[in-house]
Design a protein around this motif. Structure first.
Motif, PDB file in Angstrom:
ATOM      1  N   MET A   1      50.249  40.673  47.818  1.00 33.51           N
ATOM      2  CA  MET A   1      49.441  40.823  46.611  1.00 33.51           C
ATOM      3  C   MET A   1      49.984  39.904  45.528  1.00 33.51           C
ATOM      4  SD  MET A   1      47.641  44.185  45.331  1.00 33.51           S
ATOM      5  CE  MET A   1      48.857  45.169  46.176  1.00 33.51           C
ATOM      6  N   VAL A   2      49.112  39.123  44.956  1.00 29.86           N
ATOM      7  CA  VAL A   2      49.572  38.154  43.970  1.00 29.86           C
ATOM      8  C   VAL A   2      50.185  38.858  42.774  1.00 29.86           C
ATOM      9  CG1 VAL A   2      47.348  38.007  42.821  1.00 29.86           C
ATOM     10  CG2 VAL A   2      48.956  36.120  42.650  1.00 29.86           C
ATOM     11  N   ASN A   3      51.232  38.263  42.299  1.00 33.43           N
ATOM     12  CA  ASN A   3      52.039  38.886  41.270  1.00 33.43           C
ATOM     13  C   ASN A   3      51.856  38.138  39.960  1.00 33.43           C
ATOM     14  OD1 ASN A   3      54.028  39.820  39.639  1.00 33.43           O
ATOM     15  ND2 ASN A   3      55.670  39.647  41.159  1.00 33.43           N
ATOM     16  N   LYS A   4      50.921  38.553  39.142  1.00 37.48           N
ATOM     17  CA  LYS A   4      50.656  37.861  37.886  1.00 37.48           C
ATOM     18  C   LYS A   4      50.863  38.818  36.724  1.00 37.48           C
ATOM     19  CE  LYS A   4      49.485  33.744  39.163  1.00 37.48           C
ATOM     20  NZ  LYS A   4      50.620  32.815  39.063  1.00 37.48           N
ATOM     21  N   LEU A   5      51.780  38.483  35.856  1.00 34.25           N
ATOM     22  CA  LEU A   5      51.952  39.268  34.642  1.00 34.25           C
ATOM     23  C   LEU A   5      51.012  38.785  33.548  1.00 34.25           C
ATOM     24  CD1 LEU A   5      55.849  39.391  34.639  1.00 34.25           C
ATOM     25  CD2 LEU A   5      54.310  41.327  35.040  1.00 34.25           C
ATOM     26  N   TYR A  73      47.996  40.759  31.977  1.00 34.08           N
ATOM     27  CA  TYR A  73      46.928  41.299  32.822  1.00 34.08           C
ATOM     28  C   TYR A  73      46.645  42.765  32.541  1.00 34.08           C
ATOM     29  CZ  TYR A  73      44.984  38.007  36.111  1.00 34.08           C
ATOM     30  OH  TYR A  73      44.264  37.007  36.671  1.00 34.08           O
ATOM     31  N   ASP A  77      51.787  45.249  32.315  1.00 37.33           N
ATOM     32  CA  ASP A  77      52.307  43.879  32.461  1.00 37.33           C
ATOM     33  C   ASP A  77      52.905  43.372  31.149  1.00 37.33           C
ATOM     34  OD1 ASP A  77      51.568  43.720  35.135  1.00 37.33           O
ATOM     35  OD2 ASP A  77      49.558  43.001  34.658  1.00 37.33           O
ATOM     36  N   VAL A 279      44.723  27.949  44.123  1.00 37.21           N
ATOM     37  CA  VAL A 279      45.205  29.322  44.259  1.00 37.21           C
ATOM     38  C   VAL A 279      45.894  29.505  45.616  1.00 37.21           C
ATOM     39  CG1 VAL A 279      43.591  30.348  42.619  1.00 37.21           C
ATOM     40  CG2 VAL A 279      42.896  30.047  45.013  1.00 37.21           C
ATOM     41  N   VAL A 280      46.342  28.412  46.188  1.00 35.85           N
ATOM     42  CA  VAL A 280      47.045  28.485  47.483  1.00 35.85           C
ATOM     43  C   VAL A 280      48.309  29.326  47.301  1.00 35.85           C
ATOM     44  CG1 VAL A 280      48.255  27.133  49.222  1.00 35.85           C
ATOM     45  CG2 VAL A 280      46.144  26.243  48.181  1.00 35.85           C
ATOM     46  N   PRO A 281      48.438  30.404  48.065  1.00 36.03           N
ATOM     47  CA  PRO A 281      49.534  31.348  47.810  1.00 36.03           C
ATOM     48  C   PRO A 281      50.920  30.763  48.086  1.00 36.03           C
ATOM     49  CG  PRO A 281      47.846  32.348  49.230  1.00 36.03           C
ATOM     50  CD  PRO A 281      47.543  30.894  49.136  1.00 36.03           C
ATOM     51  N   ASP A 282      51.025  29.952  49.120  1.00 36.77           N
ATOM     52  CA  ASP A 282      52.353  29.449  49.507  1.00 36.77           C
ATOM     53  C   ASP A 282      52.494  27.963  49.188  1.00 36.77           C
ATOM     54  OD1 ASP A 282      50.388  28.798  51.305  1.00 36.77           O
ATOM     55  OD2 ASP A 282      51.502  29.364  53.092  1.00 36.77           O
TER      56      ASP A 282
ATOM     57  N   MET B   1      49.455  44.301  36.601  1.00 37.76           N
ATOM     58  CA  MET B   1      49.614  43.185  37.525  1.00 37.76           C
ATOM     59  C   MET B   1      48.327  43.033  38.329  1.00 37.76           C
ATOM     60  SD  MET B   1      52.976  42.076  39.408  1.00 37.76           S
ATOM     61  CE  MET B   1      53.584  43.741  39.286  1.00 37.76           C
ATOM     62  N   VAL B   2      47.823  41.808  38.353  1.00 37.51           N
ATOM     63  CA  VAL B   2      46.540  41.614  39.014  1.00 37.51           C
ATOM     64  C   VAL B   2      46.652  41.930  40.490  1.00 37.51           C
ATOM     65  CG1 VAL B   2      46.980  39.184  39.466  1.00 37.51           C
ATOM     66  CG2 VAL B   2      44.649  40.008  39.331  1.00 37.51           C
ATOM     67  N   LYS B   4      45.200  41.234  43.839  1.00 38.23           N
ATOM     68  CA  LYS B   4      44.373  40.382  44.686  1.00 38.23           C
ATOM     69  C   LYS B   4      44.877  40.420  46.116  1.00 38.23           C
ATOM     70  CE  LYS B   4      41.441  38.629  41.808  1.00 38.23           C
ATOM     71  NZ  LYS B   4      40.154  39.331  41.825  1.00 38.23           N
ATOM     72  N   GLN B   8      41.363  33.141  48.618  1.00 34.94           N
ATOM     73  CA  GLN B   8      40.240  32.225  48.505  1.00 34.94           C
ATOM     74  C   GLN B   8      39.369  32.215  49.753  1.00 34.94           C
ATOM     75  OE1 GLN B   8      43.864  29.788  49.055  1.00 34.94           O
ATOM     76  NE2 GLN B   8      42.438  28.237  48.347  1.00 34.94           N
ATOM     77  N   TYR B  51      42.829  23.249  52.983  1.00 33.12           N
ATOM     78  CA  TYR B  51      43.166  23.470  54.388  1.00 33.12           C
ATOM     79  C   TYR B  51      42.404  22.461  55.254  1.00 33.12           C
ATOM     80  CZ  TYR B  51      44.822  27.584  51.963  1.00 33.12           C
ATOM     81  OH  TYR B  51      45.444  28.410  51.064  1.00 33.12           O
ATOM     82  N   ASP B  77      49.196  41.489  52.576  1.00 34.10           N
ATOM     83  CA  ASP B  77      47.818  41.623  52.097  1.00 34.10           C
ATOM     84  C   ASP B  77      46.830  41.553  53.255  1.00 34.10           C
ATOM     85  OD1 ASP B  77      48.592  41.871  49.433  1.00 34.10           O
ATOM     86  OD2 ASP B  77      48.603  39.711  49.126  1.00 34.10           O
ATOM     87  N   PRO B 281      41.050  39.834  32.328  1.00 29.95           N
ATOM     88  CA  PRO B 281      41.414  41.005  33.145  1.00 29.95           C
ATOM     89  C   PRO B 281      40.444  42.171  33.033  1.00 29.95           C
ATOM     90  CG  PRO B 281      43.282  40.263  31.803  1.00 29.95           C
ATOM     91  CD  PRO B 281      42.066  39.551  31.303  1.00 29.95           C
TER      92      PRO B 281
END
Lengths: 335, 335, 335, 335
Positions: A1-5, A73, A77, A279-282, B1-2, B4, B8, B51, B77, B281
């Motif tokens: 899960m993406v971690n955005k404050l 967010y 947060d 928004v590529v996670p890695d 915290m968002v 997601k 994508q 990708y 996820d 948000p």
């Protein structure tokens, strides 16, 4: 899960010694809309900024950036973010915000690069009423019929004043959940970072300028709706006596179209079009090298004035006594 | 915290009864790049897709969509997402992916609207080698010198086949962490939703078409780099014998520039420019009304052909026996 | 040696029953610059019009066109041109022009389609002084910072009111050295002509509308600097409550990008981008057919409202008593 | 009555030592269409060039311009033009043209700047047949789906090799009815002229380069349909390894958007968008000054490489023995 404050850069406060000329620039040339005035400050917005204002222009004896405001967010947060800045000894306490404009209380802190940041949760979506109400229901207001109709605030680019300042700034921003997309190095040393919380190529960038002067601004940037607006702006800038300091160009880093101008108050303002969504996670940060890649990281095509980048950055804003005191106390810097 | 689960939309597989003509369209007119072929499928990508491919075109006896692939934010996820689809009885099991293209195993499921979705975590960033390697270091490949150089996959727009199908589809997508940005209603009934996981106005949309036929495709959309590419594409489309079914126009919903064409295989393909970024948000979905707002939600200016929208949607793709069986079992639909 | 009596369309005078709203449209939305006012008239110009004004807007009880002004190539060409209109019994005598704006005396005549034309030799190049002076030395003034910055007057499109009126109008215009570039026919009958003296695809067009009402205006057109300005104008038009009656589109005839709007006073105003330059000496007019080519002659892509063209043209302007008298005397028409 | 002997620049023949790479540039990057090959020459055209070809590319041991072809307005104008060049002792006699491409016999002459010109009357309008036939009836062919789709030949810019060469060249061109629109001077000395026969800001320009080497080429220019094509071309140029030598910029002189590249064979090729139309009969040339106006005449905004202009012009093409002999005989130059 993406971690955005943090959700996004909400607004920037800049200083100008020439408030009237600066306002002419932002309103007549960029096409920002004035939503209010208070004391020596004027509040402006692009037609697609989601909150009441994205730019606060304050009269001062110098140019520069006074405050950078991020929205979190959620309320939780906000607390978590405050804990992070406080754990670094950077917290400066609450301010009341601009309640009449829908911006609630915020927690101020100093970045290790010297600029003042603020964390806010309470922030109301803004929508024009009356004649400026747009029929595009999600669009906060009609496009103004002036200038190039800058769309919304894109990012702020700040300077760090020495190696440690840069390293600590980046470290803090990562903890605040900024994702670093691209990095510039000079030999073995990393000297600039492009990062974002909002999924774009960058909504924040920081570069090293070993001036020893904290809190300096590189530039503030707004998006435009059409690439041709970049060309149109270049036309306005030159013919109305403003100094283009870079572009039209396409950045190697962030892959965006750009035009830099020095507004009459001395701040460098960029217009931006395009650039990637990422928004590529890695994602592993892309690394550029000032030697290997020469200036292509800055302008893959087009051009910038020599003086613009690293060495003699503009504007060379003086630091206020109040800020000096904070810098000494919080950052332990000798200035 | 968002929150997601999905990062994508990674790729879409569409069907075509005229593979050669369809490939001419995507490669020579849109300027997509072919990265590989396997059996009756061809893998294509825009120059800024992260990708290996964003479009898989498979020869078939009909047009339509075969599979929609989303990447998750992490391995955990992926597990959580699978649990969600399974808890709705929609899971269809694993497939092995396209390992030679950097796409690992994925978990397939059926959407309540009938289309097949797939959830994947293992996915490698793609970068061209050799002559197609771009000097823009973050750019996956050079812009092809063909057509309008479609940049990357924007979104897919699918149909739900009855009221329940629509309601359940939206419910599932929300649980999969899609954020609904805009909604269209007809009288009291909500008939279409625009939503995203990636921070844009939409990377997915679904609308009601009470045909009773599940799994139907409305259209697939690619972004272009310049607004003028929309005009250039309109020129190519008309002069090279393709049928424009809508635009150039600006959508009321999503505030983006658009052009719709029927590719030779029968699928509707949209080109998109602009539109807002929205990471607010606490965003409350904007609601449009087909009566109050007439067609402005679809085209605030410009025009679409009558037949394009609701009523006689295109393409009217037949449903395969295999899919019918899945639909009967998993969705309990009588078809 | 090319035989040109006229050098260019210099200005058009249009009427409006809503002078304030019409001026808001031309100044705030189109970005024309006001150079003066006299009685009930306001004089406007695009930033690249070579003479003082290209549009005279006069308050009236109706919309419509009052006068079309062409400059000749020399004083001798003025005499020759006057001889041509007089030999057709169409001359109306001299007027004094607008000497304070650099426009000298002109010879007025009635076109067989009923509109009033004027032939002028004495005309001074206009260049802004003071703050509006451009640093582009050939550019008559800075681009205004308002609206879409319409560049200059492109053409006027007029109606002929019956077959004979059309034939005689075209015959006269050819004698005045207009070059016919494209023609539209309906079955065996030619119903519209696109022509120019200035080397473009058209600076004048005339089409048949068998209303029996003389002197009617189809539309007046200005060029824009960028194709994106067409899109930007569409946005302004719709969101500021103006009615788009056609476009954005690309004309089959003239191969130009176009957008039609009804300004608040009721006149149709077109914005144009592109289109060909054609100085081919032995050009044979291209002929389009309303049946064979359907509407592609008007919009190769894009769209216009049904009501816009032939049948119910807009604006349906009433004819003044003074003009009726001239029409009866000079054209022998019963009205 | 306007006095024009020449209607337009019809084609340019350039030389290249790298024919394959040069053709890749013109066909794949600029999007010109090949209409034929003969011996060591390839004939190319933009989609809106009116005659069969506008560019003849001939393999050689050097870059440079070989021949510049103008069409006259009539057969009589051809005779009159020949008389003018002969009366200056510059005539070189007839050649047979390219009859299979619709270009009839032409009369060759040497310009006082050393380049070979040719005057032709017999020239057939070209229109594609088969798949390339456009539905825009006046458009000679469909837009190719490659590169930036250069539209048509705009102008050629040549060097004069000393003061006398420049003065005599301009004198001759004026007698051939070119209209001078803008002039550049350095102190008291006029060093460059922008002129046209076709009503644009320039279809020909000539500047002083006191190298003593006759017949040198500054650059050849094609128009593009959209301003964004300038940006797109800059992207192609840099990423495909071509050297941009100027732009994207807007010229002060001619007020047009521009981008200069060195094609693989060494010739500088410009893309142009916009610029004014100027058919003002009594136009007085605008005069710029290299001191007073600095570089704004060349780039009002944007930038060019130092080496591009005056001093070390590119390409430094060698002069063939055959041409040297003509230059000695006809121009009396010592080379």
């Amino acid at each position: 899960m993406v971690n955005k404050l943090l959700s996004q850069l909400a607004s920037v406060e800049i200083l100008t010694p020439k408030i009237d000329d600066t306002l002419w620039f932002f309103k007549d040339i960029l096409g920002l809309h004035e939503v209010g005035r208070k004391d020596r400050s004027v509040y402006l917005r692009g037609w697609e900024d989601w909150y009441a204002y994205s730019l606060k222009v304050t009269e001062s004896d110098t140019a520069g950036v006074k405050e950078i405001v991020w929205r979190t967010y959620s309320e939780k947060d906000l607390i978590d973010s405050i804990n992070i800045v406080n754990s670094n000894g950077l917290g400066l306490g609450w301010d009341e915000g601009e309640p009449d404009m829908g911006v609630g209380k915020g927690y101020k802190f100093i970045l290790p690069s010297g600029q003042i940041g603020k964390l806010v949760w309470e922030m109301k979506i803004w929508r024009a009423s009356g004649e400026l109400r747009s029929g595009y229901k999600a669009r906060p207001m009609k496009k103004p019929t002036k200038g190039v109709q800058a769309k919304d605030l894109s990012h702020i680019f700040i300077f760090a004043y020495n190696d440690e300042s840069l390293a600590k700034t980046v470290e803090l921003l990562k903890r605040l959940t900024f994702k670093v997309n691209e990095i510039l190095k000079e030999g073995d040393k990393r000297i600039a970072y492009w990062m974002a919380v909002n999924g774009t190529a960058h909504d924040l960038a920081v570069s090293l300028d070993p001036s020893g002067v904290p809190a300096r601004l590189n530039h503030v940037t707004f998006n435009v709706d059409y690439a041709d607006d970049i060309l149109k702006a270049a036309d306005f800038y030159t013919d109305y006596g403003l100094e283009i300091v870079g572009g039209p160009l396409r950045h190697g880093i962030t892959d965006s179209h750009s035009l830099y101008v020095k507004e009459p108050g001395g701040n460098v303002i960029e217009l931006l079009h395009g650039g990637y969504l990422n928004v590529v996670p890695d994602w592993e940060p892309i690394v550029w090298d000032t030697k290997e890649d020469e200036n292509r990281w800055l302008y893959y095509w087009g051009h910038v004035k020599e003086a613009f980048w690293h060495g003699s950055p503009i504007p060379a804003n003086r630091v206020s006594d109040e800020l000096k005191e904070i810098v000494r106390q919080k950052l332990g810097a000798k200035i």
